[in-house]
Design a protein around this motif. Sequence first.
Motif, PDB file in Angstrom:
ATOM      1  N   THR A 203       0.854  -1.174   0.000  1.00  0.00           N
ATOM      2  CA  THR A 203       0.000   0.000   0.000  1.00  0.00           C
ATOM      3  C   THR A 203       0.900   1.237   0.000  1.00  0.00           C
ATOM      4  N   LEU A 204       0.319   2.380  -0.258  1.00  0.00           N
ATOM      5  CA  LEU A 204       1.088   3.621  -0.215  1.00  0.00           C
ATOM      6  C   LEU A 204       1.653   3.859   1.178  1.00  0.00           C
ATOM      7  N   GLU A 205       0.848   3.558   2.193  1.00  0.00           N
ATOM      8  CA  GLU A 205       1.291   3.772   3.568  1.00  0.00           C
ATOM      9  C   GLU A 205       2.448   2.850   3.938  1.00  0.00           C
ATOM     10  N   GLU A 206       2.359   1.600   3.529  1.00  0.00           N
ATOM     11  CA  GLU A 206       3.451   0.657   3.805  1.00  0.00           C
ATOM     12  C   GLU A 206       4.726   1.082   3.097  1.00  0.00           C
ATOM     13  N   CYS A 207       4.581   1.574   1.880  1.00  0.00           N
ATOM     14  CA  CYS A 207       5.747   2.044   1.138  1.00  0.00           C
ATOM     15  C   CYS A 207       6.410   3.213   1.859  1.00  0.00           C
ATOM     16  N   ALA A 208       5.612   4.161   2.331  1.00  0.00           N
ATOM     17  CA  ALA A 208       6.169   5.334   3.013  1.00  0.00           C
ATOM     18  C   ALA A 208       6.979   4.925   4.234  1.00  0.00           C
ATOM     19  N   ILE A 209       6.433   4.045   5.043  1.00  0.00           N
ATOM     20  CA  ILE A 209       7.118   3.593   6.252  1.00  0.00           C
ATOM     21  C   ILE A 209       8.397   2.852   5.903  1.00  0.00           C
ATOM     22  N   ARG A 210       8.321   1.970   4.916  1.00  0.00           N
ATOM     23  CA  ARG A 210       9.503   1.180   4.515  1.00  0.00           C
ATOM     24  C   ARG A 210      10.598   2.065   3.943  1.00  0.00           C
ATOM     25  N   GLU A 211      10.226   2.982   3.050  1.00  0.00           N
ATOM     26  CA  GLU A 211      11.240   3.821   2.415  1.00  0.00           C
ATOM     27  C   GLU A 211      11.982   4.683   3.436  1.00  0.00           C
ATOM     28  N   VAL A 212      11.256   5.276   4.380  1.00  0.00           N
ATOM     29  CA  VAL A 212      11.911   6.098   5.397  1.00  0.00           C
ATOM     30  C   VAL A 212      12.833   5.238   6.257  1.00  0.00           C
ATOM     31  N   ARG A 213      12.370   4.065   6.633  1.00  0.00           N
ATOM     32  CA  ARG A 213      13.188   3.161   7.454  1.00  0.00           C
ATOM     33  C   ARG A 213      14.441   2.728   6.685  1.00  0.00           C
ATOM     34  N   GLU A 214      14.284   2.340   5.407  1.00  0.00           N
ATOM     35  CA  GLU A 214      15.426   1.873   4.628  1.00  0.00           C
ATOM     36  C   GLU A 214      16.422   2.989   4.329  1.00  0.00           C
ATOM     37  N   GLU A 215      15.937   4.164   4.035  1.00  0.00           N
ATOM     38  CA  GLU A 215      16.821   5.227   3.569  1.00  0.00           C
ATOM     39  C   GLU A 215      17.525   5.968   4.694  1.00  0.00           C
ATOM     40  N   VAL A 216      16.834   6.148   5.839  1.00  0.00           N
ATOM     41  CA  VAL A 216      17.477   6.917   6.920  1.00  0.00           C
ATOM     42  C   VAL A 216      17.369   6.268   8.295  1.00  0.00           C
ATOM     43  N   GLY A 217      16.732   5.084   8.398  1.00  0.00           N
ATOM     44  CA  GLY A 217      16.770   4.321   9.629  1.00  0.00           C
ATOM     45  C   GLY A 217      15.891   4.801  10.764  1.00  0.00           C
ATOM     46  N   ILE A 218      14.831   5.579  10.490  1.00  0.00           N
ATOM     47  CA  ILE A 218      13.955   6.044  11.570  1.00  0.00           C
ATOM     48  C   ILE A 218      12.534   5.530  11.358  1.00  0.00           C
ATOM     49  N   GLU A 219      11.731   5.631  12.414  1.00  0.00           N
ATOM     50  CA  GLU A 219      10.333   5.213  12.375  1.00  0.00           C
ATOM     51  C   GLU A 219       9.433   6.451  12.358  1.00  0.00           C
ATOM     52  N   ILE A 220       8.310   6.336  11.641  1.00  0.00           N
ATOM     53  CA  ILE A 220       7.377   7.454  11.515  1.00  0.00           C
ATOM     54  C   ILE A 220       5.962   7.009  11.848  1.00  0.00           C
ATOM     55  N   THR A 221       5.075   7.984  12.037  1.00  0.00           N
ATOM     56  CA  THR A 221       3.668   7.702  12.293  1.00  0.00           C
ATOM     57  C   THR A 221       2.833   8.863  11.772  1.00  0.00           C
ATOM     58  N   ASN A 222       1.523   8.692  11.834  1.00  0.00           N
ATOM     59  CA  ASN A 222       0.580   9.770  11.514  1.00  0.00           C
ATOM     60  C   ASN A 222       0.785  10.325  10.104  1.00  0.00           C
TER      61      ASN A 222
END
Length: 293
Positions: free
Chosen positions: A208-227
């Motif tokens: 999903t778009l949301e799963e992609c956003a979370i994965r890309e941020v985690r893979e590229e810079v190693g942090i977790e996001i929400t909201n």
Amino acid sequence: MWVNLNSHQAVSTPSFSSFVVPAPGMGVSELNSRKNMNELGFWILRYNNQVLITTTGGNIVENIFPYGRTSDFCDTQNVLLAGEWLGLPCYTADIDQLPEKQPFEFIMVRRLFGLAGAEAFALVGRATQLLDWQNNHRYCGKCGKPTTKKSGELAMSCSACGLLFYPRIAPAVMVLVLRDDEVLLARSPHFTSGVFSALAGFVEAGETLEECAIREVREEVGIEITNLRYFRSQSWPFPNSLMVAFTADYVSGILTPDPSEIEAANWFLRSALPPLPDPVSISRQLIDSVCDL
């Protein structure tokens, strides 16, 4: 995966008062009837990956595209209807020789926004994607036989097995991460020197778009996001992306850029930003909306 939007980012969403996309099916069936009439219209002509624009003077927006009949520019075999411009049909075609008696100059698609605005940029973006689709699907990827335009539908049809090929769209997600009064910006090695932008990457199969956003941020810079909060989308014809932009809130983690994709990533105060992308793409819009630029 990093989507390179660096030197060309967007501004306001086109109002489409001048540019109209054809209704479903119009791209082929309506074009067939118009070709028979050799109807007058505007033209988006691509030559060596550049677009021809007129140099007749006057209003640059109204006069940006060549005007004439099919016979003035090319044969009808590979002509496509891109939409309408100023209430008239706007056709597109690749050409291998220059039209005669036409005052024109060459321009890269990315420069059109600055010359003629968002509507012209959007229409040319659609046209170039349709031309690429037609050129890249002349033969069936399954059985190798030639394809033809399907009547009444924007599709290439295999003459042997009937497999249909539609214009390809590659969805990509963009995320601007917020932390208190700071925003997370990063740069790819491919960017113009010094320019930072929001994180972005392509959606993978099954995501999903949301799963992609979370994965890309985690893979590229190693942090977790929400909201995650949806901002806007933009067609990005380099070559065929659909950018879907979000803001998100920081949760945890220390910035650890993936060196294979990210040259640098930092938190910046909204009042002290680094050089940003140009205003032709959605990444600049996204940053401006958050930082009140």
